[in-house]
Structures are given as structure tokens and as C-alpha cells.
Design a protein around this motif. Structure first.
Motif, mmCIF file in Angstrom:
data_model
loop_
_atom_site.group_PDB
_atom_site.id
_atom_site.type_symbol
_atom_site.label_atom_id
_atom_site.label_comp_id
_atom_site.label_asym_id
_atom_site.label_seq_id
_atom_site.Cartn_x
_atom_site.Cartn_y
_atom_site.Cartn_z
ATOM 1 N N LEU A 54 0.827 -1.205 0.000
ATOM 2 C CA LEU A 54 0.000 0.000 0.000
ATOM 3 C C LEU A 54 0.863 1.257 0.000
ATOM 4 C CD1 LEU A 54 -2.793 -1.043 2.537
ATOM 5 C CD2 LEU A 54 -3.031 -0.803 0.048
ATOM 6 N N SER A 55 1.925 1.256 0.792
ATOM 7 C CA SER A 55 2.825 2.420 0.830
ATOM 8 C C SER A 55 3.449 2.661 -0.544
ATOM 9 C CB SER A 55 3.921 2.205 1.872
ATOM 10 O OG SER A 55 3.377 2.137 3.174
ATOM 11 N N ARG A 56 3.899 1.582 -1.200
ATOM 12 C CA ARG A 56 4.491 1.735 -2.525
ATOM 13 C C ARG A 56 3.470 2.223 -3.543
ATOM 14 N NH1 ARG A 56 7.111 -3.173 -0.960
ATOM 15 N NH2 ARG A 56 5.559 -4.380 -2.120
ATOM 16 N N MET A 57 2.255 1.747 -3.437
ATOM 17 C CA MET A 57 1.218 2.124 -4.396
ATOM 18 C C MET A 57 0.803 3.581 -4.229
ATOM 19 S SD MET A 57 -0.935 -1.430 -4.234
ATOM 20 C CE MET A 57 -2.187 -1.016 -5.434
ATOM 21 N N VAL A 58 0.770 4.075 -2.997
ATOM 22 C CA VAL A 58 0.492 5.495 -2.774
ATOM 23 C C VAL A 58 1.618 6.338 -3.353
ATOM 24 C CG1 VAL A 58 0.247 7.290 -1.014
ATOM 25 C CG2 VAL A 58 -0.982 5.125 -0.752
ATOM 26 N N ALA A 59 2.864 5.940 -3.101
ATOM 27 C CA ALA A 59 4.022 6.682 -3.618
ATOM 28 C C ALA A 59 4.045 6.687 -5.144
ATOM 29 C CB ALA A 59 5.316 6.078 -3.076
ATOM 30 N N ALA A 60 3.575 5.591 -5.759
ATOM 31 C CA ALA A 60 3.578 5.488 -7.221
ATOM 32 C C ALA A 60 2.382 6.170 -7.876
ATOM 33 C CB ALA A 60 3.609 4.015 -7.634
ATOM 34 N N GLY A 61 1.422 6.646 -7.073
ATOM 35 C CA GLY A 61 0.254 7.304 -7.632
ATOM 36 C C GLY A 61 -0.864 6.367 -8.026
ATOM 37 N N ASP A 62 -0.771 5.098 -7.601
ATOM 38 C CA ASP A 62 -1.853 4.147 -7.885
ATOM 39 C C ASP A 62 -3.044 4.364 -6.958
ATOM 40 O OD1 ASP A 62 -0.360 2.845 -9.860
ATOM 41 O OD2 ASP A 62 0.558 1.490 -8.410
ATOM 42 N N LEU A 63 -2.738 4.713 -5.717
ATOM 43 C CA LEU A 63 -3.775 4.869 -4.697
ATOM 44 C C LEU A 63 -3.664 6.233 -4.030
ATOM 45 C CD1 LEU A 63 -3.562 1.417 -2.828
ATOM 46 C CD2 LEU A 63 -5.033 2.024 -4.756
ATOM 47 N N ARG A 64 -4.790 6.650 -3.443
ATOM 48 C CA ARG A 64 -4.819 7.821 -2.577
ATOM 49 C C ARG A 64 -5.272 7.366 -1.195
ATOM 50 N NH1 ARG A 64 -8.645 11.917 -5.527
ATOM 51 N NH2 ARG A 64 -8.080 13.205 -3.743
ATOM 52 N N ARG A 65 -4.707 7.979 -0.173
ATOM 53 C CA ARG A 65 -5.047 7.577 1.193
ATOM 54 C C ARG A 65 -5.624 8.761 1.945
ATOM 55 N NH1 ARG A 65 -0.936 5.483 6.025
ATOM 56 N NH2 ARG A 65 -2.532 5.463 7.667
ATOM 57 N N THR A 66 -6.750 8.522 2.613
ATOM 58 C CA THR A 66 -7.345 9.491 3.519
ATOM 59 C C THR A 66 -7.579 8.782 4.840
ATOM 60 O OG1 THR A 66 -8.445 10.608 1.682
ATOM 61 C CG2 THR A 66 -9.232 11.122 3.904
ATOM 62 N N ASP A 67 -6.860 9.224 5.872
ATOM 63 C CA ASP A 67 -6.882 8.519 7.156
ATOM 64 C C ASP A 67 -6.499 7.053 6.904
ATOM 65 O OD1 ASP A 67 -7.564 10.852 8.503
ATOM 66 O OD2 ASP A 67 -9.706 10.526 8.134
ATOM 67 N N ALA A 68 -7.394 6.122 7.226
ATOM 68 C CA ALA A 68 -7.077 4.701 7.051
ATOM 69 C C ALA A 68 -7.823 4.093 5.864
ATOM 70 C CB ALA A 68 -7.406 3.932 8.319
ATOM 71 N N VAL A 69 -8.301 4.940 4.943
ATOM 72 C CA VAL A 69 -9.054 4.473 3.782
ATOM 73 C C VAL A 69 -8.213 4.666 2.526
ATOM 74 C CG1 VAL A 69 -11.119 4.804 2.362
ATOM 75 C CG2 VAL A 69 -11.273 4.970 4.861
ATOM 76 N N TYR A 70 -8.139 3.605 1.709
ATOM 77 C CA TYR A 70 -7.394 3.658 0.452
ATOM 78 C C TYR A 70 -8.377 3.625 -0.706
ATOM 79 C CZ TYR A 70 -3.110 2.793 3.055
ATOM 80 O OH TYR A 70 -2.051 2.900 3.921
ATOM 81 N N ARG A 71 -8.135 4.482 -1.697
ATOM 82 C CA ARG A 71 -9.000 4.531 -2.881
ATOM 83 C C ARG A 71 -8.147 4.652 -4.133
ATOM 84 N NH1 ARG A 71 -9.981 8.816 0.153
ATOM 85 N NH2 ARG A 71 -12.060 8.044 0.653
ATOM 86 N N LEU A 72 -8.739 4.291 -5.255
ATOM 87 C CA LEU A 72 -8.017 4.374 -6.523
ATOM 88 C C LEU A 72 -7.715 5.826 -6.880
ATOM 89 C CD1 LEU A 72 -9.907 1.818 -8.808
ATOM 90 C CD2 LEU A 72 -7.783 1.449 -7.557
ATOM 91 N N SER A 73 -6.569 6.045 -7.510
ATOM 92 C CA SER A 73 -6.230 7.368 -8.027
ATOM 93 C C SER A 73 -7.095 7.670 -9.251
ATOM 94 C CB SER A 73 -4.758 7.414 -8.418
ATOM 95 O OG SER A 73 -4.516 6.536 -9.515
ATOM 96 N N ASP A 74 -7.091 8.938 -9.675
ATOM 97 C CA ASP A 74 -7.886 9.323 -10.843
ATOM 98 C C ASP A 74 -7.483 8.520 -12.075
ATOM 99 O OD1 ASP A 74 -9.181 11.154 -9.279
ATOM 100 O OD2 ASP A 74 -8.034 12.890 -9.982
ATOM 101 N N ARG A 75 -6.184 8.262 -12.227
ATOM 102 C CA ARG A 75 -5.718 7.491 -13.382
ATOM 103 C C ARG A 75 -6.331 6.096 -13.403
ATOM 104 N NH1 ARG A 75 -1.472 4.115 -13.258
ATOM 105 N NH2 ARG A 75 -0.648 5.082 -11.361
#
Length: 243
Positions: free
Chosen positions: A54-75
Motif C-alpha cells: 500500500l505504501s508503494r502504491m500510494v508513492a507510485a500514484g496508484d492509490l490515494r489515502r485518507t486517514d485509514a481508507v485507500y482509494r483508486l487514483s484518478d488514473r
């Protein structure tokens, strides 16, 4: 080595592929981390492996994180829309017209040409020859506005018999053979990880379905059966996440 027609290519599951597949099939495409931990466990992904992914995916722009919730990026939201369209395949009655897209832009580099080719293929167009793309006008979708910067679209009625032209533009027999192999594979897959990997391959294959009018397809076309199988599996996953 790429799979041959009729063969099933099932790459090994990674934590990233499991997370993306889960979120791409979830509406809205977001899950709290505690739900993700529970959801990925049947597929052999442990909690520490998941958090690192999850950390790598947020850094790569795959995911966005708000608090403890992960969601897909716009792409990846755009990718989800393409996947949904692949499964739902919204069509209309075909009156014999074809969509034709002619590339008008010049001086583009190899990367730009490859990107445009990928976009046109995702729109289920096929190249008749260099710079000319076709498909039957049976989809309930319009072409993206920004495509006008590099191409012009037309309505056409080719002189060649429609079934003959469709068979030239798409490898229909090969697609059908792989679809039947996938259906046989998912019927025999029982472990959660095996089923997950098989249905990930199903989605990839549906993205390559040209979604032609029935009168242009070979007999016993398995497209609708493959879609129904994936929709049933997606329902299973959705219910398991909701519990």
C-alpha cells in the motif's frame, strides 16, 4: 512467453495485483485498511506485506489515502471505467454503419504513436491499414473529444462483406478459443487464490473482446458466457467484502 490462442496465461499474484483487482471491482473503489487486510488474506497476502504494498502504491500514484481508507487514483478510476464497460458491454442494434477514424496528425514520435494506438484499441477499434481504424457502429459510446486533435471520425459503409471484414480486423477464433479455456479453468479452480488469478485473466480477456454485432460473430461465441461468469464472481467478492 505469451500464451498461445486457447492457452491460459496466469501470472503469479502479487500484493499489488490483488489490491488493484479488489478495488477495481469495488464500487465506490475504496476500502479501509482493516477491510483490505481481511480481504487479501484468502489470497496468501499477509498484513505486513499488504501494508508495504500500500505504501508503494500510494508513492507510485496508484492509490490515494485518507486517514485509514485507500482509494483508486484518478488514473486508475479511468481504468475501472474501461473494465466496467468491458464487463457490461453496452450495445445498440446495428444498422450496418461502421465507425471510421482517420489519423490526421503528423510528426508524432514513436511514444505518441504507441499511446494513440493503445487508446484506439481500448475503444475497440481495429486498424484496417496505417492511419485508418474501423469498427461496427453498435456501441453506445462516443469517441473522446480530445481525439479530434489527432484524428477525424466518420460514418462509413465498406464495400466488403461485413463478416469478411470483421474476420480480417479481429482474431475472432483465437479470442473465442482462449475464452473457452478460461471458462474451463475457472470451473476447475477452487482455491481462492486460483479463482482470483483466473478471473483476473478473464477481465484482461474481456478488455480485448471487440463486442461485435451478433451477426458478425462466429457460431457459439462465448463472450456473454464469460461476462456472466465474471459478474457472478464479482458478486461473490463484493458480498465477502461487505461481511
Amino acid at each position: 512467453m505469451a500464451a498461445q490462442p486457447g492457452e491460459v496465461d496466469l501470472p503469479p499474484l502479487s500484493a499489488r495485483s490483488v489490491v488493484l483487482s479488489l478495488l477495481l471491482g469495488t464500487h465506490p473503489p475504496e476500502l479501509p485498511v482493516k477491510e483490505l487486510v481481511r480481504a487479501v488474506e484468502p489470497f496468501g497476502v499477509g498484513g505486513s506485506t499488504l501494508r508495504a504494498a500500500l505504501s508503494r502504491m500510494v508513492a507510485a500514484g496508484d492509490l490515494r489515502r485518507t486517514d485509514a481508507v485507500y482509494r483508486l487514483s484518478d488514473r486508475l478510476l479511468a481504468r475501472q471505467r474501461r473494465q466496467d464497460e468491458a464487463v457490461q458491454a453496452r450495445t445498440r442494434a446495428w444498422d450496418g454503419d461502421w465507425e471510421m477514424v482517420v489519423i490526421t496528425a503528423t510528426g508524432r514520435g514513436p511514444a505518441e504513436r504507441a499511446d494513440l494506438r493503445t487508446r484506439l484499441t481500448a475503444l475497440r477499434l481495429a486498424d484496417l491499414r496505417e492511419g485508418v481504424w474501423l469498427r461496427p457502429a453498435n456501441l453506445t459510446r462516443s469517441l473522446p473529444d480530445d481525439l479530434e486533435q489527432v484524428a477525424q471520425s466518420y460514418t462509413a459503409r465498406p464495400d466488403r462483406p461485413a463478416r469478411e471484414l470483421a474476420a480480417q480486423l479481429w482474431p475472432l477464433d483465437a479470442w473465442a478459443a482462449t475464452a473457452r479455456s478460461l471458462l474451463a479453468h475457472v470451473a476447475e479452480a477452487h482455491r481462492p487464490a486460483d479463482r482470483f488469478a483466473a478471473f483476473a485473466a478473464v477481465v484482461r480477456h474481456l478488455l480485448a473482446d471487440p463486442v461485435l454485432p451478433p451477426e458478425l460473430l462466429p457460431a457459439d461465441w462465448p463472450g456473454a458466457t464469460l461476462r456472466a461468469a465474471y459478474a457472478a464472481y464479482q458478486g461473490e467478492i463484493t458480498r465477502s467484502i461487505g461481511h
